[in-house]
Write a protein that holds these residues in place. Structure first.
Motif, PDB file in Angstrom:
ATOM      1  N   ARG A  36       0.937  -1.256   0.194  1.00  0.00           N
ATOM      2  CA  ARG A  36       0.109  -0.011   0.154  1.00  0.00           C
ATOM      3  C   ARG A  36       0.801   1.338   0.034  1.00  0.00           C
ATOM      4  O   ARG A  36       0.425   2.479  -0.534  1.00  0.00           O
ATOM      5  N   SER A  37       2.002   1.187   0.713  1.00  0.00           N
ATOM      6  CA  SER A  37       2.803   2.281   0.844  1.00  0.00           C
ATOM      7  C   SER A  37       3.460   2.543  -0.676  1.00  0.00           C
ATOM      8  O   SER A  37       3.602   3.861  -0.916  1.00  0.00           O
ATOM      9  N   THR A  38       3.975   1.741  -1.094  1.00  0.00           N
ATOM     10  CA  THR A  38       4.572   1.459  -2.639  1.00  0.00           C
ATOM     11  C   THR A  38       3.448   2.063  -3.591  1.00  0.00           C
ATOM     12  O   THR A  38       3.846   3.146  -4.287  1.00  0.00           O
ATOM     13  N   ILE A  39       2.519   1.714  -3.611  1.00  0.00           N
ATOM     14  CA  ILE A  39       1.319   1.939  -4.427  1.00  0.00           C
ATOM     15  C   ILE A  39       0.898   3.621  -4.316  1.00  0.00           C
ATOM     16  O   ILE A  39       0.795   4.368  -5.394  1.00  0.00           O
ATOM     17  N   LEU A  44       4.637  10.524   4.085  1.00  0.00           N
ATOM     18  CA  LEU A  44       3.174   9.785   4.007  1.00  0.00           C
ATOM     19  C   LEU A  44       2.905   8.218   3.673  1.00  0.00           C
ATOM     20  O   LEU A  44       2.075   7.963   4.181  1.00  0.00           O
ATOM     21  N   SER A  45       3.845   8.174   2.776  1.00  0.00           N
ATOM     22  CA  SER A  45       3.766   6.657   2.356  1.00  0.00           C
ATOM     23  C   SER A  45       3.970   5.698   3.533  1.00  0.00           C
ATOM     24  O   SER A  45       3.482   4.615   3.701  1.00  0.00           O
ATOM     25  N   ILE A  46       5.069   5.948   4.177  1.00  0.00           N
ATOM     26  CA  ILE A  46       5.529   5.230   5.027  1.00  0.00           C
ATOM     27  C   ILE A  46       4.395   5.226   6.225  1.00  0.00           C
ATOM     28  O   ILE A  46       4.083   3.917   6.952  1.00  0.00           O
ATOM     29  N   MET A  47       3.816   6.286   6.666  1.00  0.00           N
ATOM     30  CA  MET A  47       2.948   6.311   7.575  1.00  0.00           C
ATOM     31  C   MET A  47       1.666   5.627   7.228  1.00  0.00           C
ATOM     32  O   MET A  47       0.936   4.815   8.081  1.00  0.00           O
ATOM     33  N   TYR A  48       1.086   5.721   5.991  1.00  0.00           N
ATOM     34  CA  TYR A  48      -0.043   4.951   5.731  1.00  0.00           C
ATOM     35  C   TYR A  48       0.377   3.612   5.781  1.00  0.00           C
ATOM     36  O   TYR A  48      -0.711   2.834   6.267  1.00  0.00           O
ATOM     37  N   GLY A  49       1.393   3.079   5.504  1.00  0.00           N
ATOM     38  CA  GLY A  49       1.553   1.616   5.164  1.00  0.00           C
ATOM     39  C   GLY A  49       1.783   1.227   6.607  1.00  0.00           C
ATOM     40  O   GLY A  49       1.278   0.162   6.942  1.00  0.00           O
ATOM     41  N   THR A  50       2.467   1.737   7.579  1.00  0.00           N
ATOM     42  CA  THR A  50       2.400   1.452   8.871  1.00  0.00           C
ATOM     43  C   THR A  50       1.045   1.356   9.678  1.00  0.00           C
ATOM     44  O   THR A  50       0.931   0.302  10.361  1.00  0.00           O
ATOM     45  N   VAL A  51       0.538   2.513   9.767  1.00  0.00           N
ATOM     46  CA  VAL A  51      -0.790   2.530  10.241  1.00  0.00           C
ATOM     47  C   VAL A  51      -1.658   1.289   9.854  1.00  0.00           C
ATOM     48  O   VAL A  51      -2.649   0.771  10.617  1.00  0.00           O
ATOM     49  N   GLY A  63       6.340  -0.877  12.512  1.00  0.00           N
ATOM     50  CA  GLY A  63       6.790   0.651  11.783  1.00  0.00           C
ATOM     51  C   GLY A  63       8.240   0.745  11.281  1.00  0.00           C
ATOM     52  O   GLY A  63       8.427   1.023  10.062  1.00  0.00           O
ATOM     53  N   ILE A  64       9.236   0.105  12.069  1.00  0.00           N
ATOM     54  CA  ILE A  64      10.452   0.006  11.723  1.00  0.00           C
ATOM     55  C   ILE A  64      10.840  -0.801  10.586  1.00  0.00           C
ATOM     56  O   ILE A  64      11.637  -0.551   9.479  1.00  0.00           O
ATOM     57  N   VAL A  65      10.112  -2.085  10.759  1.00  0.00           N
ATOM     58  CA  VAL A  65      10.306  -3.168   9.596  1.00  0.00           C
ATOM     59  C   VAL A  65       9.583  -2.617   8.270  1.00  0.00           C
ATOM     60  O   VAL A  65      10.407  -2.810   7.343  1.00  0.00           O
ATOM     61  N   ILE A  66       8.536  -1.880   8.406  1.00  0.00           N
ATOM     62  CA  ILE A  66       7.908  -1.497   7.065  1.00  0.00           C
ATOM     63  C   ILE A  66       8.778  -0.452   6.616  1.00  0.00           C
ATOM     64  O   ILE A  66       9.110  -0.457   5.263  1.00  0.00           O
ATOM     65  N   ALA A  67       9.325   0.507   7.338  1.00  0.00           N
ATOM     66  CA  ALA A  67       9.843   1.600   6.726  1.00  0.00           C
ATOM     67  C   ALA A  67      11.146   1.319   6.007  1.00  0.00           C
ATOM     68  O   ALA A  67      11.898   1.564   5.217  1.00  0.00           O
ATOM     69  N   LEU A 122      17.268   7.233   8.309  1.00  0.00           N
ATOM     70  CA  LEU A 122      17.056   7.491   9.812  1.00  0.00           C
ATOM     71  C   LEU A 122      15.784   8.162  10.038  1.00  0.00           C
ATOM     72  O   LEU A 122      14.833   7.941  10.828  1.00  0.00           O
ATOM     73  N   LEU A 123      15.431   9.160   9.222  1.00  0.00           N
ATOM     74  CA  LEU A 123      14.116   9.816   9.358  1.00  0.00           C
ATOM     75  C   LEU A 123      12.905   8.686   9.056  1.00  0.00           C
ATOM     76  O   LEU A 123      11.895   8.815   9.505  1.00  0.00           O
ATOM     77  N   ALA A 124      13.315   7.932   8.131  1.00  0.00           N
ATOM     78  CA  ALA A 124      11.989   7.059   7.566  1.00  0.00           C
ATOM     79  C   ALA A 124      11.673   5.883   8.743  1.00  0.00           C
ATOM     80  O   ALA A 124      10.719   5.679   9.083  1.00  0.00           O
ATOM     81  N   LEU A 125      12.839   5.555   9.349  1.00  0.00           N
ATOM     82  CA  LEU A 125      12.887   4.779  10.680  1.00  0.00           C
ATOM     83  C   LEU A 125      12.093   5.434  11.810  1.00  0.00           C
ATOM     84  O   LEU A 125      11.229   4.875  12.415  1.00  0.00           O
ATOM     85  N   GLY A 126      12.562   6.554  12.042  1.00  0.00           N
ATOM     86  CA  GLY A 126      11.728   7.525  13.055  1.00  0.00           C
ATOM     87  C   GLY A 126      10.148   7.567  12.844  1.00  0.00           C
ATOM     88  O   GLY A 126       9.444   7.269  13.629  1.00  0.00           O
ATOM     89  N   VAL A 127       9.985   7.942  11.413  1.00  0.00           N
ATOM     90  CA  VAL A 127       8.634   7.815  11.141  1.00  0.00           C
ATOM     91  C   VAL A 127       7.681   6.688  10.989  1.00  0.00           C
ATOM     92  O   VAL A 127       6.624   6.546  11.574  1.00  0.00           O
ATOM     93  N   GLY A 128       8.541   5.779  10.813  1.00  0.00           N
ATOM     94  CA  GLY A 128       7.981   4.459  11.054  1.00  0.00           C
ATOM     95  C   GLY A 128       7.381   3.866  12.301  1.00  0.00           C
ATOM     96  O   GLY A 128       6.441   3.336  12.501  1.00  0.00           O
ATOM     97  N   ALA A 129       8.498   4.286  13.345  1.00  0.00           N
ATOM     98  CA  ALA A 129       8.245   3.737  14.921  1.00  0.00           C
ATOM     99  C   ALA A 129       7.078   4.560  15.155  1.00  0.00           C
ATOM    100  O   ALA A 129       6.365   4.163  15.994  1.00  0.00           O
ATOM    101  N   LEU A 130       7.063   5.926  15.088  1.00  0.00           N
ATOM    102  CA  LEU A 130       6.020   6.607  15.519  1.00  0.00           C
ATOM    103  C   LEU A 130       4.466   6.483  14.918  1.00  0.00           C
ATOM    104  O   LEU A 130       3.877   6.279  15.654  1.00  0.00           O
ATOM    105  N   SER A 131       4.776   5.906  13.524  1.00  0.00           N
ATOM    106  CA  SER A 131       3.428   5.938  13.040  1.00  0.00           C
ATOM    107  C   SER A 131       2.923   4.649  13.409  1.00  0.00           C
ATOM    108  O   SER A 131       1.889   4.244  13.764  1.00  0.00           O
ATOM    109  N   GLY A 132       3.864   3.481  13.929  1.00  0.00           N
ATOM    110  CA  GLY A 132       3.421   2.202  14.554  1.00  0.00           C
ATOM    111  C   GLY A 132       2.774   2.542  15.724  1.00  0.00           C
ATOM    112  O   GLY A 132       1.719   1.881  16.222  1.00  0.00           O
TER     113      GLY A 132
END
Length: 121
Positions: free
Chosen positions: A15-18, A51-58, A72-76, A105-115
């Motif tokens: 979903r995040s890739t799409i 936005l893509s990482i947030m959507y996929g993680t949530v 979230g970290i795995v997805i990011a 690192l920003l992507a990892l942080g966004v993934g963890a926080l979105s999770g």
């Protein structure tokens, strides 16, 4: 993670890739009519990634309902690896520099926080 959590993670990455592809297609249409600066391109790519990482993680965390930060970290991580591999296949010369590491690192942080956000919604 147990086996039942792999399918929602795969769905989240898909979903995040799409979503990224949709944003890039819209941006490509805009770029055909308007000349945009490199700074605008960089900001757009960063916002699209976030936005893509947030959507996929949530999405994935809502399905799994536990270990949101880890999911979230795995997805990011997987999302960023997919983006980098596609970029290499497309012919871009990627060098590991400070900018690339900061984005990762920003992507990892966004993934963890979105999770964490996905668990608590």
């Amino acid at each position: 993670m147990e086996k039942s959590s792999f399918l929602p993670i795969g769905d989240g990455i898909l979903r995040s890739t799409i979503l990224t592809v949709i944003f890039m297609l819209i941006y490509a249409v805009i770029m055909t009519f308007v000349d945009l600066s490199d700074k605008t391109n960089s900001v757009f790519y960063l916002v699209t990634t976030i936005l893509s990482i947030m959507y996929g993680t949530v999405y994935a965390v809502r399905k799994i309902n536990k270990k949101g930060w880890l999911t979230g970290i795995v997805i990011a991580t997987l999302y960023m690896l997919i983006i980098y591999f596609v970029s290499i296949i497309a012919g871009n010369n990627l060098t590991v520099d400070n900018r690339m590491m900061i984005r990762f690192l920003l992507a990892l942080g966004v993934g963890a926080l979105s999770g964490m956000l996905g668990i608590n919604i």
